[in-house]
Scaffold this motif. Structure first.
Motif, short mmCIF file in Angstrom:
data_model
loop_
_atom_site.label_atom_id
_atom_site.label_comp_id
_atom_site.label_asym_id
_atom_site.label_seq_id
_atom_site.Cartn_x
_atom_site.Cartn_y
_atom_site.Cartn_z
N ASP A 28 0.86 -1.18 0.00
CA ASP A 28 0.00 0.00 0.00
C ASP A 28 0.90 1.23 0.00
OD1 ASP A 28 -1.90 1.93 0.28
OD2 ASP A 28 -2.76 1.17 2.15
N HIS A 29 1.47 1.53 -1.17
CA HIS A 29 2.36 2.68 -1.35
C HIS A 29 3.50 2.68 -0.33
CE1 HIS A 29 -1.61 3.84 -3.04
NE2 HIS A 29 -0.87 4.36 -3.98
N GLY A 30 4.13 1.51 -0.21
CA GLY A 30 5.29 1.38 0.66
C GLY A 30 4.99 0.80 2.02
N ALA A 31 3.73 0.76 2.41
CA ALA A 31 3.33 0.14 3.67
C ALA A 31 2.71 -1.22 3.37
CB ALA A 31 2.33 1.03 4.42
N TYR A 32 3.25 -2.28 3.95
CA TYR A 32 2.80 -3.62 3.62
C TYR A 32 1.77 -4.09 4.64
CZ TYR A 32 6.47 -3.78 0.16
OH TYR A 32 7.25 -3.50 -0.95
N GLY A 33 0.74 -4.76 4.13
CA GLY A 33 -0.32 -5.27 4.98
C GLY A 33 -0.82 -6.61 4.48
N THR A 34 -1.63 -7.25 5.30
CA THR A 34 -2.20 -8.55 4.96
C THR A 34 -3.70 -8.40 4.76
OG1 THR A 34 -0.51 -9.61 6.33
CG2 THR A 34 -2.39 -10.96 5.68
N TYR A 35 -4.19 -9.01 3.68
CA TYR A 35 -5.60 -8.86 3.32
C TYR A 35 -6.20 -10.22 2.94
CZ TYR A 35 -4.34 -3.94 2.88
OH TYR A 35 -3.87 -2.67 3.13
N VAL A 36 -7.49 -10.35 3.19
CA VAL A 36 -8.26 -11.45 2.62
C VAL A 36 -8.72 -10.97 1.25
CG1 VAL A 36 -10.34 -12.86 2.80
CG2 VAL A 36 -9.02 -12.30 4.86
N ILE A 37 -8.39 -11.73 0.21
CA ILE A 37 -8.73 -11.32 -1.15
C ILE A 37 -9.90 -12.15 -1.66
CG2 ILE A 37 -7.02 -12.89 -2.16
CD1 ILE A 37 -6.64 -10.83 -4.41
N LYS A 38 -10.84 -11.47 -2.30
CA LYS A 38 -11.96 -12.12 -2.98
C LYS A 38 -11.84 -11.81 -4.46
CE LYS A 38 -15.02 -12.52 0.93
NZ LYS A 38 -16.42 -12.52 1.39
N PHE A 39 -11.94 -12.86 -5.27
CA PHE A 39 -11.51 -12.79 -6.66
C PHE A 39 -12.64 -12.47 -7.64
CE2 PHE A 39 -8.60 -15.74 -4.50
CZ PHE A 39 -7.38 -15.16 -4.81
N THR A 40 -12.29 -11.66 -8.64
CA THR A 40 -13.25 -11.37 -9.70
C THR A 40 -13.53 -12.61 -10.55
OG1 THR A 40 -11.42 -10.62 -11.11
CG2 THR A 40 -12.64 -8.95 -9.87
N GLY A 41 -12.59 -13.55 -10.55
CA GLY A 41 -12.77 -14.75 -11.36
C GLY A 41 -13.54 -15.86 -10.67
N ALA A 42 -14.00 -15.63 -9.44
CA ALA A 42 -14.76 -16.65 -8.71
C ALA A 42 -16.12 -16.86 -9.36
CB ALA A 42 -14.92 -16.26 -7.25
N GLY A 43 -16.69 -18.02 -9.11
CA GLY A 43 -17.93 -18.40 -9.78
C GLY A 43 -19.10 -17.48 -9.49
N GLN A 44 -19.13 -16.83 -8.33
CA GLN A 44 -20.26 -15.98 -7.98
C GLN A 44 -20.31 -14.70 -8.81
OE1 GLN A 44 -18.31 -17.52 -5.95
NE2 GLN A 44 -19.37 -18.34 -4.15
N GLY A 45 -19.20 -14.32 -9.42
CA GLY A 45 -19.20 -13.16 -10.30
C GLY A 45 -18.98 -11.85 -9.58
N ARG A 46 -18.92 -10.79 -10.37
CA ARG A 46 -18.54 -9.48 -9.84
C ARG A 46 -19.61 -8.87 -8.95
NH1 ARG A 46 -18.94 -5.70 -15.33
NH2 ARG A 46 -21.22 -5.65 -15.44
N LYS A 47 -20.88 -9.30 -9.09
CA LYS A 47 -21.93 -8.70 -8.26
C LYS A 47 -21.72 -9.02 -6.79
CE LYS A 47 -25.65 -7.96 -11.53
NZ LYS A 47 -27.08 -8.17 -11.84
N THR A 48 -21.09 -10.14 -6.51
CA THR A 48 -20.76 -10.46 -5.12
C THR A 48 -19.81 -9.41 -4.56
OG1 THR A 48 -21.06 -12.83 -5.48
CG2 THR A 48 -19.72 -12.17 -3.60
N LEU A 49 -18.84 -9.00 -5.36
CA LEU A 49 -17.89 -7.98 -4.92
C LEU A 49 -18.55 -6.62 -4.79
CD1 LEU A 49 -14.73 -8.97 -7.00
CD2 LEU A 49 -15.59 -9.92 -4.86
#
Length: 264
Positions: A28-49
């Motif tokens: 994050d612009h030089g600051a590192y963090g840990t995140y749970v990522i949810k993918f655009t390629g998942a079966g539920q599609g972008r509306k879930t995001l």
């Protein structure tokens, strides 16, 4: 718009999620963090995001605890060392912008048999879930975390189910909310008090600000709409009238004893 970070390392999949989210480290612009990522390629599609962003940011706007959301830029090559072919395929299908939720290190999943929630806080959560028509906060899948002694909301991808069929959105405001299976139902949620506190906060201005944070690329080419802005306005139009009266149409079970073993 959501702030963006860049994934630098894929850590591990979270196999308990149906969409196979994962944990990543990001810059994050030089600051590192840990995140749970949810993918655009998942079966539920972008509306879930989209639902995750709108509902998560709305929760934050109403003063409910919700981990920070970001957009995560992902290079699919990060998953080449992952032995699970399903994960590799998911990463390959999700190059570009994905959704990230700040990882709350040390957080515990909420257990209604081991933890107590006061009626005021329970009422706020139930009222919020009624507003967004969240069908995924049951005792089977609470989607709540305990972190540093506080209750945090996560995972709203199954909310606003009417946006999968926009023809039904116009009547969404009048639909009731069945909270009889809600994980916080046994704690006597004071939904009426929550409505007095929270409903006046759900203004057109707040909703407009919230939907503006959804990345435009997740709203383009929506059938029936000529622009991403038109889709944003449709979300505002569906949620705004629901806020004023939804507390009158929440179904809760007959109040009984709290779950055995609940901590006072």
């Amino acid at each position: 718009m959501l702030s963006e970070v860049t994934a630098v390392r894929y850590v591990t999949p979270l196999r308990e999620g149906g969409s196979l989210p994962g944990v990543v480290e990001a810059d994050d612009h030089g600051a590192y963090g840990t995140y749970v990522i949810k993918f655009t390629g998942a079966g539920q599609g972008r509306k879930t995001l989209v639902a995750e962003v709108i509902c998560g940011e709305l929760a934050r706007g109403l003063g409910l605890r919700m981990p920070r959301l970001v957009g995560i830029r992902l290079d699919p090559v990060l998953g080449l060392g992952e032995p699970d072919e399903r994960v590799q395929d998911l990463l390959k299908a999700s190059g570009g912008l994905n959704l990230g939720m700040e990882f709350l290190s040390g957080a515990l999943g909420f257990d209604p048999l081991a933890h107590d929630v006061d009626p005021v806080e329970a009422g706020r959560v139930v009222w919020f879930d009624a507003l967004i028509n969240n069908v995924d906060r049951s005792w089977r899948n609470p989607n709540l975390l305990l972190w540093q002694g506080d209750l945090w909301l996560i995972d709203h991808g199954a909310s606003m189910i009417w946006h999968h069929n926009w023809r039904t959105a116009e009547t969404a405001a009048a639909k009731p909310y069945d909270a009889s299976d809600h994980v916080l139902a046994p704690f006597g949620p004071d939904v009426a008090a929550a409505a007095v506190e929270l409903a006046p906060l759900v203004t057109e201005e707040l909703l407009t600000d919230v939907v503006a944070r959804v990345p435009e690329e997740w709203l383009t080419d929506e059938p029936g709409f000529d622009s991403a802005d038109a889709v944003r306005r449709a979300y505002v139009a569906a949620l705004l009238p629901r806020a004023g009266t939804i507390h009158e149409r929440v179904t809760l079970p007959v109040t009984g004893p709290k779950p055995k073993g609940a901590i006072k």
